[in-house]
Design a protein around this motif. Structure first.
Motif, mmCIF file in Angstrom:
data_model
loop_
_atom_site.group_PDB
_atom_site.id
_atom_site.type_symbol
_atom_site.label_atom_id
_atom_site.label_comp_id
_atom_site.label_asym_id
_atom_site.label_seq_id
_atom_site.Cartn_x
_atom_site.Cartn_y
_atom_site.Cartn_z
ATOM 1 N N LEU A 139 74.351 40.140 59.500
ATOM 2 C CA LEU A 139 74.737 41.301 60.294
ATOM 3 C C LEU A 139 74.198 42.585 59.678
ATOM 4 N N GLY A 140 73.131 42.463 58.903
ATOM 5 C CA GLY A 140 72.541 43.628 58.258
ATOM 6 C C GLY A 140 73.423 44.150 57.144
ATOM 7 N N ARG A 141 73.692 45.439 57.155
ATOM 8 C CA ARG A 141 74.508 46.050 56.105
ATOM 9 C C ARG A 141 75.969 45.613 56.154
ATOM 10 N N GLU A 142 76.371 45.018 57.253
ATOM 11 C CA GLU A 142 77.761 44.563 57.377
ATOM 12 C C GLU A 142 78.000 43.228 56.694
ATOM 13 N N GLY A 143 76.936 42.617 56.182
ATOM 14 C CA GLY A 143 77.102 41.364 55.448
ATOM 15 C C GLY A 143 76.562 40.169 56.207
ATOM 16 N N THR A 144 77.017 38.995 55.820
ATOM 17 C CA THR A 144 76.570 37.734 56.411
ATOM 18 C C THR A 144 77.773 36.887 56.777
ATOM 19 N N VAL A 145 77.684 36.242 57.934
ATOM 20 C CA VAL A 145 78.731 35.331 58.392
ATOM 21 C C VAL A 145 78.180 33.908 58.319
ATOM 22 N N PHE A 146 78.971 33.000 57.755
ATOM 23 C CA PHE A 146 78.576 31.602 57.655
ATOM 24 C C PHE A 146 79.335 30.789 58.702
ATOM 25 N N VAL A 147 78.610 29.896 59.394
ATOM 26 C CA VAL A 147 79.218 29.117 60.474
ATOM 27 C C VAL A 147 78.959 27.631 60.251
ATOM 28 N N ASP A 148 79.936 26.837 60.650
ATOM 29 C CA ASP A 148 79.839 25.388 60.533
ATOM 30 C C ASP A 148 78.836 24.874 61.564
ATOM 31 N N PRO A 149 77.766 24.162 61.134
ATOM 32 C CA PRO A 149 76.748 23.718 62.094
ATOM 33 C C PRO A 149 77.230 22.619 63.037
ATOM 34 N N TYR A 150 78.415 22.041 62.783
ATOM 35 C CA TYR A 150 78.912 20.945 63.617
ATOM 36 C C TYR A 150 79.986 21.399 64.603
ATOM 37 N N THR A 151 80.702 22.453 64.263
ATOM 38 C CA THR A 151 81.769 22.940 65.134
ATOM 39 C C THR A 151 81.541 24.357 65.641
ATOM 40 N N GLY A 152 80.703 25.111 64.962
ATOM 41 C CA GLY A 152 80.482 26.498 65.328
ATOM 42 C C GLY A 152 81.537 27.436 64.781
ATOM 43 N N ALA A 153 82.505 26.896 64.058
ATOM 44 C CA ALA A 153 83.574 27.733 63.499
ATOM 45 C C ALA A 153 83.048 28.555 62.328
ATOM 46 N N ILE A 154 83.559 29.763 62.201
ATOM 47 C CA ILE A 154 83.179 30.623 61.085
ATOM 48 C C ILE A 154 83.868 30.121 59.820
ATOM 49 N N ARG B 291 79.022 34.586 69.671
ATOM 50 C CA ARG B 291 79.207 35.732 70.562
ATOM 51 C C ARG B 291 80.631 35.791 71.104
ATOM 52 N N SER B 292 81.204 34.629 71.360
ATOM 53 C CA SER B 292 82.581 34.621 71.857
ATOM 54 C C SER B 292 83.571 35.023 70.770
ATOM 55 N N ASP B 293 83.251 34.691 69.499
ATOM 56 C CA ASP B 293 84.121 35.071 68.378
ATOM 57 C C ASP B 293 83.917 36.519 67.975
ATOM 58 N N ARG B 294 82.675 36.975 68.006
ATOM 59 C CA ARG B 294 82.348 38.343 67.581
ATOM 60 C C ARG B 294 81.542 39.034 68.696
ATOM 61 N N PRO B 295 82.198 39.416 69.781
ATOM 62 C CA PRO B 295 81.448 39.975 70.920
ATOM 63 C C PRO B 295 80.731 41.287 70.619
ATOM 64 N N ASP B 296 81.212 42.038 69.644
ATOM 65 C CA ASP B 296 80.598 43.330 69.334
ATOM 66 C C ASP B 296 79.544 43.248 68.234
ATOM 67 N N ALA B 297 79.361 42.076 67.661
ATOM 68 C CA ALA B 297 78.414 41.921 66.554
ATOM 69 C C ALA B 297 76.975 41.984 67.051
ATOM 70 N N LYS B 298 76.109 42.489 66.193
ATOM 71 C CA LYS B 298 74.680 42.572 66.486
ATOM 72 C C LYS B 298 73.908 41.909 65.347
ATOM 73 N N PRO B 299 73.725 40.590 65.409
ATOM 74 C CA PRO B 299 73.055 39.868 64.315
ATOM 75 C C PRO B 299 71.645 40.384 64.057
ATOM 76 N N ALA B 300 71.293 40.411 62.764
ATOM 77 C CA ALA B 300 69.938 40.806 62.364
ATOM 78 C C ALA B 300 69.043 39.585 62.179
ATOM 79 N N SER B 301 69.654 38.420 61.942
ATOM 80 C CA SER B 301 68.864 37.194 61.795
ATOM 81 C C SER B 301 69.776 35.987 61.868
ATOM 82 N N LEU B 302 69.180 34.853 62.187
ATOM 83 C CA LEU B 302 69.853 33.558 62.161
ATOM 84 C C LEU B 302 69.044 32.645 61.264
ATOM 85 N N SER B 303 69.691 32.063 60.243
ATOM 86 C CA SER B 303 69.003 31.199 59.279
ATOM 87 C C SER B 303 69.647 29.827 59.288
ATOM 88 N N ILE B 304 68.810 28.801 59.394
ATOM 89 C CA ILE B 304 69.275 27.420 59.439
ATOM 90 C C ILE B 304 68.608 26.631 58.328
#
Length: 388
Positions: free
Chosen positions: A94-109, A69-82
């Protein structure tokens, strides 16, 4: 029997001429889509996989969402998959906008979905399912591909009957089950048509029948009826003619408690996905428990978003035969239910389907040209006799 065989032959030939072009398009696009999932994953490999730091622990889902949320404040996630795998990035759709992958240890995109590759695959699917028709014309494209698929079932079955020699001896069977060298023109196309048809017919029947179930409601309902279950369409779905109320996007506040409850529900989980945003105080999870023969079998879990209490648990193992078989059909059509060998069989069958159309058209046009020549010769003879 000779007359019956002739009738079957003409049914086979005429049906192929009517649907051949569409079958060719579906076969070519099907071949190109055979390894769609692996192609997408390979193109996104740098974003999808991470290196686990020595001794590091993964962030909690709540921490992950807060950093996103701090990196993408305007984003509206459609799902979170772990994923349970320690070297796989977490995926935020992010739905039609694609998918963002994040590091599970640092939270970095770590990266985003490859829009070019996914777009190409989407275009191929549009051709495969709808002949690239869109908007109001999409139902027309779906009807055409559905009808062509049904004809393909007929062609595969009648082709086997036509192929079967009247007398089953090795001498008669051998020339039509393997390629012969040194052939040109009509003999070569005839040999290829028979050999390819023989070796791909069973796979083509499976792929076309599963496609029929996905294309037609009556076929889908028949699947449930044959397994002794009531089709979903007649289980009392309430119509919704009102427009969905637009509400402010809200992130879950007790995500860690919800996720912990989902993990405890299925300790063997391989992946867990939460649909966002949470609506009607219900958190909807999809869980891959990793214990089923059907590698795409998924279980559903609904939790009370406030208390994390289980509202509904729908494990794949307790679904009726129609539901389980229907889930098989989706990925039997792509071959993925059988893993890489199944996908390879699908690739070969689709390539074979394209060659069957090509060789079949060639043989048909030669037959038609021969018929025209005979008609002209007969007309010429009749003309000379009339002059005499």
């Amino acid at each position: 029997m000779r007359k019956f065989r002739k009738v079957i032959f003409w049914i086979h030939l005429v049906s192929a001429l009517f649907a051949g072009v569409i079958i060719f398009i579906m076969s070519v696009t099907g071949a190109l889509l055979a390894f769609e999932r692996q192609t997408i994953e390979f193109s996104e490999r740098d974003a999808r996989y991470v290196v686990q730091p020595s001794g590091a622990e993964r962030l909690s889902p709540q921490e992950m969402i807060e950093r996103f949320r701090s990196d993408r404040p305007d984003a509206k996630p459609a799902s979170l998959s772990i994923s349970s795998s320690p070297d796989e990035a977490w995926a935020i759709s992010l739905g039609r906008e694609g998918t963002v992958f994040v590091d599970p240890y640092t939270g970095a995109i770590t990266g985003e979905s490859n829009k070019a590759v996914r777009g190409a695959m989407s275009t191929l699917r549009e051709w495969h399912r709808y002949l690239a028709m869109s908007g109001d014309q999409r139902p027309i494209g779906k009807a055409l591909t559905g009808a062509a698929n049904l004809i393909f079932v007929l062609l595969a079955i009648t082709g086997l009957y036509i192929w079967l020699p009247r007398i089953l001896t090795w001498k008669r069977v051998k020339p039509v089950i393997w390629f012969r060298g040194g052939l040109r023109g009509k003999p070569r196309n005839f040999n290829w048509h028979n050999v390819i048809g023989f070796w791909t017919s069973l796979a083509l029947v499976v792929f076309t029948l599963t496609a029929t179930v996905m294309s037609y409601q009556w076929a889908n309902d028949l699947l449930y009826t044959l397994t002794g279950n009531e089709p979903p369409s007649s289980q009392g779905r309430s119509p919704n003619g009102t427009q969905k109320e637009e509400r402010p996007y809200a992130y879950p506040e007790n995500l860690n408690a919800l996720w912990s409850a989902a993990e405890q529900q299925s300790p063997t989980w391989k992946s867990i996905s939460l649909r966002l945003p949470i609506e009607n105080n219900s958190a909807a999870f999809t869980i891959d428990e990793g214990i089923y023969w059907n590698i795409f079998g998924r279980s559903s879990l609904t939790l009370d978003a406030t208390t994390a209490a289980v509202s509904k648990w729908d494990p794949y193992s307790q679904r009726n035969g129609g539901q389980q078989l229907r889930s098989w059909f989706r990925f039997l059509h792509t071959g993925e239910s059988l893993g890489l060998p199944g996908q390879f069989i699908g690739l070969i069958a689709c390539i074979g389907g394209a060659f069957l159309v090509w060789t079949g058209f060639s043989l048909s046009f030669r037959r038609f040209a021969k018929w025209v020549r005979k008609r002209r010769a007969a007309a010429a003879v009749y003309g000379r006799e009339a002059e005499i």
